[in-house]
Design a protein around this motif. Structure first.
Motif, mmCIF file in Angstrom:
data_model
loop_
_atom_site.group_PDB
_atom_site.id
_atom_site.type_symbol
_atom_site.label_atom_id
_atom_site.label_comp_id
_atom_site.label_asym_id
_atom_site.label_seq_id
_atom_site.Cartn_x
_atom_site.Cartn_y
_atom_site.Cartn_z
ATOM 1 N N VAL A 1 -35.560 28.496 157.853
ATOM 2 C CA VAL A 1 -36.704 28.176 157.942
ATOM 3 C C VAL A 1 -37.359 30.017 158.334
ATOM 4 O O VAL A 1 -36.795 31.870 158.689
ATOM 5 C CB VAL A 1 -37.109 27.908 159.098
ATOM 6 N N PRO A 2 -38.904 29.980 157.849
ATOM 7 C CA PRO A 2 -39.244 31.532 157.489
ATOM 8 C C PRO A 2 -39.703 32.768 158.810
ATOM 9 O O PRO A 2 -40.238 34.049 158.859
ATOM 10 C CB PRO A 2 -39.866 31.621 156.676
ATOM 11 N N ALA A 3 -39.195 32.104 160.056
ATOM 12 C CA ALA A 3 -39.336 32.481 161.060
ATOM 13 C C ALA A 3 -39.386 34.747 160.897
ATOM 14 O O ALA A 3 -40.156 34.878 162.283
ATOM 15 C CB ALA A 3 -38.895 32.265 162.312
ATOM 16 N N THR B 1 -52.765 26.091 160.427
ATOM 17 C CA THR B 1 -51.867 24.678 160.503
ATOM 18 C C THR B 1 -51.074 23.818 159.055
ATOM 19 O O THR B 1 -49.905 23.608 159.382
ATOM 20 C CB THR B 1 -52.414 24.122 161.891
ATOM 21 N N THR C 1 -42.515 30.217 178.551
ATOM 22 C CA THR C 1 -42.324 30.005 176.996
ATOM 23 C C THR C 1 -41.771 31.009 176.002
ATOM 24 O O THR C 1 -42.232 30.867 175.551
ATOM 25 C CB THR C 1 -44.419 29.447 176.992
ATOM 26 N N LEU D 1 -46.537 34.623 163.499
ATOM 27 C CA LEU D 1 -45.544 34.623 163.929
ATOM 28 C C LEU D 1 -44.448 36.273 163.716
ATOM 29 O O LEU D 1 -44.641 36.938 164.768
ATOM 30 C CB LEU D 1 -44.427 34.073 163.335
ATOM 31 N N TYR E 1 -34.410 34.388 167.958
ATOM 32 C CA TYR E 1 -36.099 34.243 168.046
ATOM 33 C C TYR E 1 -37.034 35.059 168.629
ATOM 34 O O TYR E 1 -37.493 35.441 169.446
ATOM 35 C CB TYR E 1 -36.369 32.273 167.725
ATOM 36 N N THR F 1 -44.136 26.753 164.386
ATOM 37 C CA THR F 1 -43.666 27.660 164.869
ATOM 38 C C THR F 1 -43.535 28.504 164.171
ATOM 39 O O THR F 1 -43.946 29.303 164.192
ATOM 40 C CB THR F 1 -43.802 26.913 166.116
ATOM 41 N N LEU F 2 -42.256 27.660 163.537
ATOM 42 C CA LEU F 2 -40.876 28.345 162.481
ATOM 43 C C LEU F 2 -41.929 29.376 161.094
ATOM 44 O O LEU F 2 -41.391 29.988 161.036
ATOM 45 C CB LEU F 2 -39.419 28.564 162.267
ATOM 46 N N TYR F 3 -43.258 28.069 161.478
ATOM 47 C CA TYR F 3 -43.729 28.782 159.853
ATOM 48 C C TYR F 3 -45.034 29.109 159.808
ATOM 49 O O TYR F 3 -45.431 29.108 158.557
ATOM 50 C CB TYR F 3 -43.318 27.151 158.800
ATOM 51 N N GLN G 1 -43.112 35.669 171.600
ATOM 52 C CA GLN G 1 -42.545 34.376 170.390
ATOM 53 C C GLN G 1 -42.700 33.098 170.694
ATOM 54 O O GLN G 1 -43.318 32.679 172.234
ATOM 55 C CB GLN G 1 -41.494 34.035 169.940
ATOM 56 N N PRO G 2 -44.246 32.674 170.732
ATOM 57 C CA PRO G 2 -44.519 31.550 171.195
ATOM 58 C C PRO G 2 -43.338 29.785 170.750
ATOM 59 O O PRO G 2 -42.701 29.986 170.026
ATOM 60 C CB PRO G 2 -45.785 30.618 169.888
ATOM 61 N N LEU G 3 -43.305 28.889 171.611
ATOM 62 C CA LEU G 3 -42.366 28.572 171.920
ATOM 63 C C LEU G 3 -42.238 27.107 170.950
ATOM 64 O O LEU G 3 -43.219 26.903 170.286
ATOM 65 C CB LEU G 3 -43.348 27.557 173.023
ATOM 66 N N VAL G 4 -41.015 27.108 170.901
ATOM 67 C CA VAL G 4 -40.471 26.171 169.272
ATOM 68 C C VAL G 4 -39.841 24.906 169.692
ATOM 69 O O VAL G 4 -39.501 24.731 171.249
ATOM 70 C CB VAL G 4 -39.410 27.036 168.620
ATOM 71 N N ARG G 5 -40.755 23.871 169.463
ATOM 72 C CA ARG G 5 -40.058 22.351 170.105
ATOM 73 C C ARG G 5 -39.541 21.065 169.085
ATOM 74 O O ARG G 5 -39.420 22.489 167.588
ATOM 75 C CB ARG G 5 -41.468 21.832 170.862
ATOM 76 N N ARG G 6 -39.207 20.466 169.142
ATOM 77 C CA ARG G 6 -38.227 19.712 167.542
ATOM 78 C C ARG G 6 -38.251 19.314 166.737
ATOM 79 O O ARG G 6 -39.942 18.595 166.929
ATOM 80 C CB ARG G 6 -37.429 19.052 168.686
ATOM 81 N N ALA H 1 -33.986 23.086 169.665
ATOM 82 C CA ALA H 1 -34.889 23.301 168.628
ATOM 83 C C ALA H 1 -34.319 23.513 167.099
ATOM 84 O O ALA H 1 -34.505 23.206 166.025
ATOM 85 C CB ALA H 1 -36.716 23.892 168.602
ATOM 86 N N GLY I 1 -39.992 38.694 169.623
ATOM 87 C CA GLY I 1 -41.713 39.365 169.914
ATOM 88 C C GLY I 1 -41.613 40.748 171.003
ATOM 89 O O GLY I 1 -42.016 41.539 171.465
#
Lengths: 180, 327
Positions: free
Chosen positions: B55-57, A110, B16, A73, B315, A67-69, A81-86, B43, B319
């Motif tokens: 990270v590039p977020a 992706t 979400t 974004l 983060y 997600t963070l890439y 923002q979309p949900l970030v998972r581990r 995360a 948005g």
């Protein structure tokens, strides 16, 4: 909603891919599986089980959240923002042959994000791409090394992969008028 | 890839996204929003454990850290969080700004806005300063502590640290001991912990207990033993000498004798109690060194988790509110 792969077909396909991995890499040494969340990680764990049954050794397996890439974004001026998972990669990827696993290969964006994310973890010897379904319509120069099923689609259609671990059933479905 | 959405009618789907422009306080957050921030922070914590901690977020986003009060921990924590997300950061501290030349907060903010930052992290000695900026600025405003009002990211990192150790927030007895009157950390923590179902006790000298504290759903006492008995979490608050105008207690030594947390006092707590402090600590005033450096202390975990929690907030707010027209 035509079902293009059922549970048996998915199982046989993953077994076939496990054999192809061993054939192509001449064994299991230095391999590691990394699945792209949220369904590639389930597929990666199934492939790890398949490889252990055939070769008798465990392959390190991790899960990657991209997600963070994502390249979209910060493109939308306003939008949640979309949900970030581990991300869980508990082994060093340096000098390993990484098998990157995703459920569907579509635009390739992706995979691009996953490659960037992986490179931040170290310098693998190589990265090979495994997908359950390749539905075409690439927007980037990316090609899978192992494909479960090539599925010709139109842009209006969408491909949904359902897996036991997250959805309670194993099925790949081709939908008209893509919800996503 | 697109994920299939399965929705059950009887219960709302898990949240979400944080559909807000600003983070001004915990008071406006729902329990679901709090959980989303904490889950996202898990995360983000992993990002900080990687060889390349970036990270590039937030690439291309500009974040201004506008601090009108001295702060090392919070400012550094925000700055590291911003850098780990690849944002461009700018630090403005009061001593080096036009404020010393008499510029008002609103004018300072509007001048910064003219340079189009995406977010402003504000620390100010006046309660409500962030609300003022939120009304006049298009940038997202993150409250890094406003007067005696709120310090939301501190409460979020405290909750994250508790959840990391105890795996839950609901049903825990949390004793918060110290200067209750001047503490924005207390206010944010009370909002957060009561929303999440914790049993919150507050304790301090009667002169430092706000009169209407019970209104917030907490139990107040001036007996440390009562507060600590069976506590799963003991949180000490700093005695804020710089905010005290008048005599609230006779001496620091007497405060320590009556309220200071020592090993002996802790014996009444749960066997797996954790000790927290938002910092900076006054050793030998609200906390004895044996406790601060002891086996139950998670004080340095709080600092480490602060970066992950702030990354999550940055983060999630980047948005925007989601219901506005594209700017």
């Amino acid at each position: 909603m035509p079902v293009v792969m059922d549970a048996d077909r998915i199982g046989r396909t993953l077994t076939r891919i496990a054999h192809e991995i061993l054939e192509r890499n001449r064994g299991i040494d230095d391999l590691a599986l990394v699945g792209v969340r949220t369904r590639g990680d389930h597929l990666a764990r199934r492939l790890a089980r398949g490889l252990r049954e055939i070769a008798g050794t465990d392959v390190p397996t991790g899960a990657l959240d991209i997600t963070l890439y994502r390249d979209d974004l910060m493109r939308h001026a306003v939008g949640p923002q979309p949900l970030v998972r581990r991300t869980e990669i508990s082994f060093s990827i340096d000098e390993r042959k990484i098998l990157l696993v995703d459920d569907v290969l579509y635009t390739g964006r992706t995979t691009r994000a996953a490659l960037d994310a992986l490179i931040d973890f170290g310098r693998p010897r190589s990265i090979q791409l495994i997908v359950l379904v390749d539905r075409g319509h690439r927007e980037l120069p990316i090609k899978a090394d192992y494909v479960g099923k090539n599925l010709p689609t139109s842009l209006e259609q969408s491909v949904q992969v359902y897996l036991q671990e997250s959805d309670g059933r194993d099925e790949v479905v081709l939908q008209q008028g893509g919800a996503a | 890839m697109s994920a299939p959405v399965t929705m059950r009618v009887e219960e709302a789907p898990p949240l979400t996204a944080l559909r807000r422009k600003d983070l001004l306080g915990i008071a406006d957050l729902t329990p679901e929003e709090i959980s989303l921030v904490l889950d996202t922070a898990e995360a983000m914590k992993e990002v900080g454990e990687r060889p390349i901690k970036k990270v590039p977020a937030l690439r291309g986003k500009t974040v201004v850290n506008l601090f009108f009060e001295p702060s090392t921990r919070t400012r550094t924590s925000f700055e590291i969080a911003e850098k780990r997300l690849s944002a461009d950061t700018l630090n403005i501290a009061v001593a080096s700004s036009s404020v010393v030349k008499g510029e008002s907060l609103a004018d300072t903010a509007l001048n910064l806005e003219a340079m189009h930052p995406d977010m402003i992290v504000l620390r100010h000695s006046s309660s409500g300063a962030c609300h003022l900026l939120s009304r006049i600025c298009r940038s997202a405003i993150i409250n890094a502590g406003d007067g005696m009002h709120e310090h939301p990211t501190q409460a979020l990192l405290d909750a994250f640290t508790i959840r990391e150790r105890k795996k839950r927030l609901a049903g825990l007895k949390v004793a918060i001991i110290g200067d209750l009157l001047h503490s924005r950390v207390l206010r944010s923590n009370i909002h957060l912990l009561t929303k999440m179902g914790s049993d919150v006790w507050v304790c301090g000298p009667p002169t430092l207990i706000p009169a209407d504290i019970a209104r917030f759903g907490v139990r107040a006492t001036s007996s440390v033993d009562e507060a600590v008995t069976g506590a799963d979490v003991v949180m000490l608050l700093r005695i804020q000498l710089e905010r005290m105008e008048g005599a609230f207690f006779p001496s620091l030594r007497e405060y320590f004798n009556v309220f200071g947390m020592t090993d002996a006092r802790l014996r009444r707590a749960a066997r797996d109690v954790i000790i927290m402090h938002p910092g900076p600590m006054n050793r030998g005033v609200e906390i004895a060194s044996e406790v601060a450096d002891g086996p139950y202390s998670v004080i340095l975990d709080q600092v480490a988790n602060g970066v992950a929690v702030r990354m999550a907030v940055l983060y999630l707010l980047s948005g925007g509110a989601g219901d506005e027209a594209a700017a």
